[in-house]
Enzyme design. Structure first.
Site, PDB file in Angstrom:
ATOM      1  N   ASP A   1     -37.040 -32.180 -32.834  1.00  0.00           N
ATOM      2  CA  ASP A   1     -36.278 -31.524 -33.901  1.00  0.00           C
ATOM      3  C   ASP A   1     -34.786 -31.523 -33.621  1.00  0.00           C
ATOM      4  O   ASP A   1     -33.971 -31.776 -34.495  1.00  0.00           O
ATOM      5  CB  ASP A   1     -36.707 -30.060 -34.035  1.00  0.00           C
ATOM      6  CG  ASP A   1     -37.998 -29.906 -34.815  1.00  0.00           C
ATOM      7  OD1 ASP A   1     -38.347 -30.867 -35.538  1.00  0.00           O
ATOM      8  OD2 ASP A   1     -38.629 -28.849 -34.702  1.00  0.00           O
TER       9      ASP A   1
ATOM     10  N   ASP B   1     -10.842   8.882 -47.153  1.00  0.00           N
ATOM     11  CA  ASP B   1     -10.696   8.111 -45.914  1.00  0.00           C
ATOM     12  C   ASP B   1     -11.963   8.185 -45.058  1.00  0.00           C
ATOM     13  O   ASP B   1     -12.051   7.522 -44.029  1.00  0.00           O
ATOM     14  CB  ASP B   1      -9.514   8.643 -45.078  1.00  0.00           C
ATOM     15  CG  ASP B   1      -8.214   7.911 -45.417  1.00  0.00           C
ATOM     16  OD1 ASP B   1      -8.219   7.109 -46.361  1.00  0.00           O
ATOM     17  OD2 ASP B   1      -7.203   8.148 -44.739  1.00  0.00           O
TER      18      ASP B   1
ATOM     19  N   GLY C   1     -33.584 -32.733 -40.827  1.00  0.00           N
ATOM     20  CA  GLY C   1     -34.509 -33.841 -40.602  1.00  0.00           C
ATOM     21  C   GLY C   1     -34.929 -34.604 -41.831  1.00  0.00           C
ATOM     22  O   GLY C   1     -34.110 -35.207 -42.522  1.00  0.00           O
ATOM     23  N   MET C   2     -36.218 -34.537 -42.111  1.00  0.00           N
ATOM     24  CA  MET C   2     -36.763 -35.299 -43.216  1.00  0.00           C
ATOM     25  C   MET C   2     -36.149 -34.874 -44.539  1.00  0.00           C
ATOM     26  O   MET C   2     -35.920 -35.685 -45.415  1.00  0.00           O
ATOM     27  CB  MET C   2     -38.294 -35.122 -43.276  1.00  0.00           C
ATOM     28  CG  MET C   2     -39.044 -35.940 -42.256  1.00  0.00           C
ATOM     29  SD  MET C   2     -38.582 -37.678 -42.329  1.00  0.00           S
ATOM     30  CE  MET C   2     -39.442 -38.180 -43.814  1.00  0.00           C
TER      31      MET C   2
END
Lengths: 508, 466
Positions: A294, A36, A429-430
């Site tokens: 962005d 434990d 994004g791109m």
């Protein structure tokens, strides 16, 4: 009985041990069966801790069960008292040993008679509270113990510090990015001209606790741990608290504004607005990011948020009001504090989910198909299965939440880190456009085919079976090596035996 | 308490200290993968569940074949009916996963509340039509790897005696269930006709590639393995006829060995474990001698393996290794490492069955004598605090330890290796001797690589003693 596959919060004793072993020179004795005591492993491994975890298990085995634990527990308390010379020993059972219903409080009283150090029994119900609640409770118990004593002995400080000062409450070992958050909060307080009177429990000694009432206010960055202590200090010493998690640009500003209010109510005349403005517009990158080109790409993207109360609520608000991301679902596993969460995220998300059943969250994610998830390790796995990116924002902690580099979640640097985490979680994004045009950039399939091109050698079924048992990432290498070996040996058929002979011959 | 047994000069002591090792329910982590049609249900508390989830690093992914039956306050205080609760959960498991067997893993909590799992299982098994195997892998009686022992001992009782045996019929109360469990007639097909010796059962969970390697090694001696416990599937448990031979693969299986002897009337072969080229050879030789087969080419095989690991052996030669004690592999590993040229001052071990490990202990002693190194001190149930004092005094080159002590020891300039890695790595047989040294030498090789980084102490003086 409950069929359980995953737990968002650990058992109570983990919370107690997180508090006791965060303090300096405090030892914990676990009254528990063998095995434990994995807290020691978690702390040593996850925190990459250099020192031995100050937790000793007084092992409950069949013999102890038959005879009772009293002698052993007391012996172990006294032994650690001599060996480690701690200021305090905290005794805790686990779920298992708590059902033995032994009178641990009595053991503590008996041990106190001979021990040099203080001895406390952690007072939590192991079947009713989880790790977070137990941590909150144990911190309050220890603080109250030392302040009560100081009050009796008349050693309590009579007044606040001359200059504005703060106690930062609830920073613990094995907390989610707590170590870096502590540093960031200390920097923030320094920037505001506020002295840090104490950080507890991380790195504090129990001796320091009697000085807590000197601070002008208590800061509770995470409401899961520290709120009870702050409440006690407020009730007993009329010490105000600020319990706004400074996570994200807006919440950090809110937190600072409340600090200003609390200080000015006590006679200071501070104006943090110029600081907030300077940080927001020029020092921090996070607010600028939100206004940069962005961040446009994130507008309206759909996200699911899930975690503990503090982090899930903070992220819901950050995504929604600082990045224009559409939070379709916000959830928490802190069922015991659900009302707060619902009030906090109201208006920032479409739907709220309060549950500690990971399947409920997984099903919701599958149904909602968000563009990204911000959740725990479990949601990360769910995301993997569904091919949805996931940023991990909350406990349960994982080795990845103990980065070597500086990764706070709070304050202005924390806001920067959060931007990176969010931005990098989405396909961006791109890249997004290119993926649509070229239909993906995963050429793994093609590569695999090249590797497994037919050869002149005859792979026998048992050889192939063994080959397929070898993990994919080295299978190609093993195959080539085996074939090379077979050719060298002039063999034409490859059996399992040949495969293992090749492995041995090549020493890999 | 120090006792010395007459023929042995090894010193044994039992510290009965506060020591750390993993909970025996850990065995679920490897057994559920090994037995592909199984479902493991751990009946315990949040503490058990969080352990499996966190410390074992076993995350529960897409298709979990194990789960926790988490005991809640109502279960503990006996307000709820155990049978009804377990039936509800197992019915759900049957519906969702339909396994060939459900293994109930009892824990400390079921022991303490005296939940009668063995009494409940047959009734529920008949009711839901899936075999239920009960193993009490609790931390009150067992340590870490012994969990596997409790499961295999329970499964040994379920292995069919023979294809047509009546006992088999009695054990399976329901004929229809039998049909479902045994798609094919078990015995006839599993016992190859070509075998010229009495049946030989190998017991101990090993990864499938290791099973294949050992099968190949034995086949070279003309020995056929008639069955594995555990088999890849529960439905393919081996036939264990009275008088069969059985040999263990893992040093923590003393209960399974006893069960096979007493209940299944097997002849259990006592041999060193197939660890290292020396142990692998001794293991095969012992099997050959019992089956009255003249072993072929074992000396050459051993020499060839020693040659292939010479580069690693040179790295460890003359160095000192200290075992804190964790997974019961300590004695076999120490014996192999002494043969490699290491010295071993202390072997800690959670539990030592001197009968089951008799051959291994004898080989350890003989190896130390032939290598001219002092015999190690064997410490059962060690006290970790005392061990750390001894480590500080001895400054060994390597400490094989549980995970909790590794980083603090490394910070004090003591190289470590996690003992748990030997639990999960493929270490059996001639072919894997290198894998053991790969693990053992890694900290030493790392240190060589870091030669220019500087520093061996990573704690400030003030706290060094802690």
């Amino acid at each position: 009985m409950k069929l359980a596959y995953w737990m968002y919060a650990g058992p109570a004793h983990i919370g107690t041990l997180r508090i006791s072993s965060s303090f300096r020179n405090v030892h914990a004795i676990m009254h528990a069966p063998l095995g434990d005591d994995y807290f020691n492993v978690m702390r040593s491994m996850l925190e990459r801790e250099r020192n031995f975890t100050p937790v000793t298990t007084s092992v409950v085995d069949r013999n102890v069960l038959a005879r009772g634990s009293q002698e052993k527990v007391i012996d172990n308390i006294l032994r650690k008292d001599t060996e480690e010379r701690p200021d305090l020993i905290v005794l805790t059972p686990t779920c298992t040993s708590s059902i033995l219903q032994e009178d641990l409080q009595n053991f503590v009283e008996r041990a106190k008679e001979s021990a040099q150090c203080d001895v406390l029994l952690a007072d939590v119900n192991h079947y009713r509270v989880n790790e977070l609640q137990a941590a909150d409770r144990t911190l309050e118990q220890i603080v109250r113990f030392y302040l009560d004593r100081a009050q009796r002995q008349g050693t309590l400080p009579s007044q606040r510090t001359e200059q504005p000062s703060v106690n930062i409450l609830g920073m613990t070992t094995l907390g989610f990015h707590n170590r870096h958050d502590t540093t960031e909060l200390q920097r923030l307080m320094a920037d505001l001209g506020i002295t840090v009177n104490a950080v507890i429990p991380a790195g504090a000694s129990v001796e320091e606790l009697q000085h807590l009432p000197r601070a002008w206010f208590n800061l509770v960055p995470y409401r899961e741990v520290g709120l009870l202590t702050a409440q006690y200090l407020q009730d007993t010493f009329d010490q105000p608290m600020v319990a706004i998690a400074p996570m994200g640009i807006t919440a950090t500003a809110d937190c600072i504004r409340q600090i200003q209010q609390v200080l000015n109510q006590q006679g200071a005349a501070v104006d943090f607005e110029p600081f907030i403005d300077r940080q927001t517009r020029f020092a921090s990158e996070a607010a600028w990011f939100s206004h940069s080109i962005d961040c446009q790409n994130l507008t309206g993207k759909r996200a699911v948020v899930f975690g503990d109360n503090t982090h899930a609520a903070a992220f819901t608000k950050i995504l929604s009001r600082e990045m224009g991301i559409h939070v379709v679902l916000a959830g928490t596993y802190c069922k015991h504090d659900a009302d707060w969460f619902e009030a906090e995220v109201a208006g920032y998300c479409d739907r709220v989910l309060i549950s500690d059943d990971h399947n409920a969250i997984a099903d919701a994610i599958a149904e909602l198909e968000p563009a990204a998830i911000f959740g725990t390790q479990m949601e990360r796995h769910v995301g993997k299965r569904l091919n949805i990116p996931c940023g991990v924002i909350a406990a349960p902690v994982h080795i990845q939440n103990f980065p070597v580099g500086y990764r706070p979640f709070v304050g202005y640097e924390g806001a920067n880190q959060i931007v990176d985490l969010v931005y990098n979680s989405f396909t961006l994004g791109m890249e997004d456009h290119l993926l649509e045009i070229f239909g993906g950039h995963d050429t793994k399939e093609v590569l695999t085919k090249t590797v497994s091109a037919g050869s002149d050698l005859d792979w026998k079924p048992d050889g192939l079976t063994e080959l397929n048992r070898i993990p994919g990432f080295v299978r190609g290498k093993v195959k080539r090596n085996t074939e090379k070996y077979a050719r060298e040996q002039g063999l034409t058929a490859i059996t399992a035996e040949v495969l293992y002979a090749a492995k041995e011959a090549l020493g890999a | 308490m120090t006792t010395t047994e007459a023929p042995s000069a090894l010193s044994f002591e039992c510290e009965t200290g506060n020591y750390h090792t993993f909970c025996p329910i850990s065995c679920v982590a490897w057994l559920y993968q090994k037995i592909e049609d199984s479902f493991f249900l751990v009946i315990g508390t949040k503490t058990c569940g969080y352990f499996l989830q966190n410390a074992m690093g076993v995350m529960i992914f897409a298709e979990p074949r194990y789960a926790m039956a988490e005991l809640e306050e109502g279960d503990i205080s006996a307000q709820l009916n155990d049978y009804a609760e377990l039936k509800r959960l197992c019915t759900q498991i049957k519906r969702d996963r339909n396994p060939s067997v459900i293994v109930w893993i009892g824990t400390c909590t079921t022991e303490i509340i005296k939940m009668d799992l063995e009494g409940l299982a047959p009734k529920l098994e008949a009711e839901i039509g899936i075999p239920i195997v009960v193993a009490r892998a609790n931390g009150l009686d067992y340590a870490f790897t012994q969990g596997e022992d409790t499961v295999l001992a329970a499964m040994a009782a379920r292995c069919p005696e023979a294809a047509t045996s009546e006992a088999d019929q009695q054990e399976r109360t329901n004929a229809i269930q039998r049909l479902l469990q045994f798609g094919k007639s078990p015995a006839a097909e599993q016992q190859p006709a070509s075998s010229k010796h009495p049946p030989l059962i190998l017991f101990g969970s090993v990864p499938d590639p290791v099973a294949t390697q050992l099968t190949i090694e034995l086949a070279k001696q003309g020995i056929t393995v008639s069955g594995w416990l555990p088999a890849k599937r529960y439905t393919e448990l081996p036939v264990i006829a009275e008088g069969s031979y059985a040999i263990g693969l893992n040093p923590f299986l003393s209960r399974t060995a006893t069960t096979l002897m007493r209940r299944r009337k097997c002849k259990v072969i006592g041999a060193p474990f197939p660890i290292g080229p020396d142990g692998s050879r001794a293991w095969i030789e012992k099997i050959c001698s019992v089956l009255e087969i003249e072993p072929q080419g074992l000396a050459e095989r051993e020499a060839q393996v020693w040659d292939s690991i010479e580069d690693y052996r040179q790295l460890v030669e003359g160095k000192q290794v200290f075992f804190m004690g964790d997974n019961l592999w300590e004695i076999s590993l120490a014996r192999f490492l002494v043969r490699c040229g290491m010295r071993c001052p202390e072997i800690g071990i959670p539990y030592l069955d001197r009968r089951y490990l008799g051959a291994e202990l004898a080989m350890l002693e003989a190896t130390c004598q032939s290598m001219g190194v002092p015999l190690p001190r064997l410490v059962e149930k060690p006290d970790n605090y005392n061990q750390l004092q001894r480590i500080e005094a001895l400054q060994p080159d390597l400490v094989i330890t549980g995970m909790a002590h590794a980083n603090p020891l490394e910070a004090r300039g003591i190289s470590t290796k996690w003992s748990v890695e030997f639990t999960f790595a493929q270490i059996h047989g001639f072919g894997n001797a290198r894998a053991i040294l790969e693990l053992v030498t890694r900290p030493l090789r790392r240190n060589l690589a870091l030669g220019t980084l500087g520093g061996s102490q990573w704690v400030s003086e003030a706290v060094t003693s802690r």
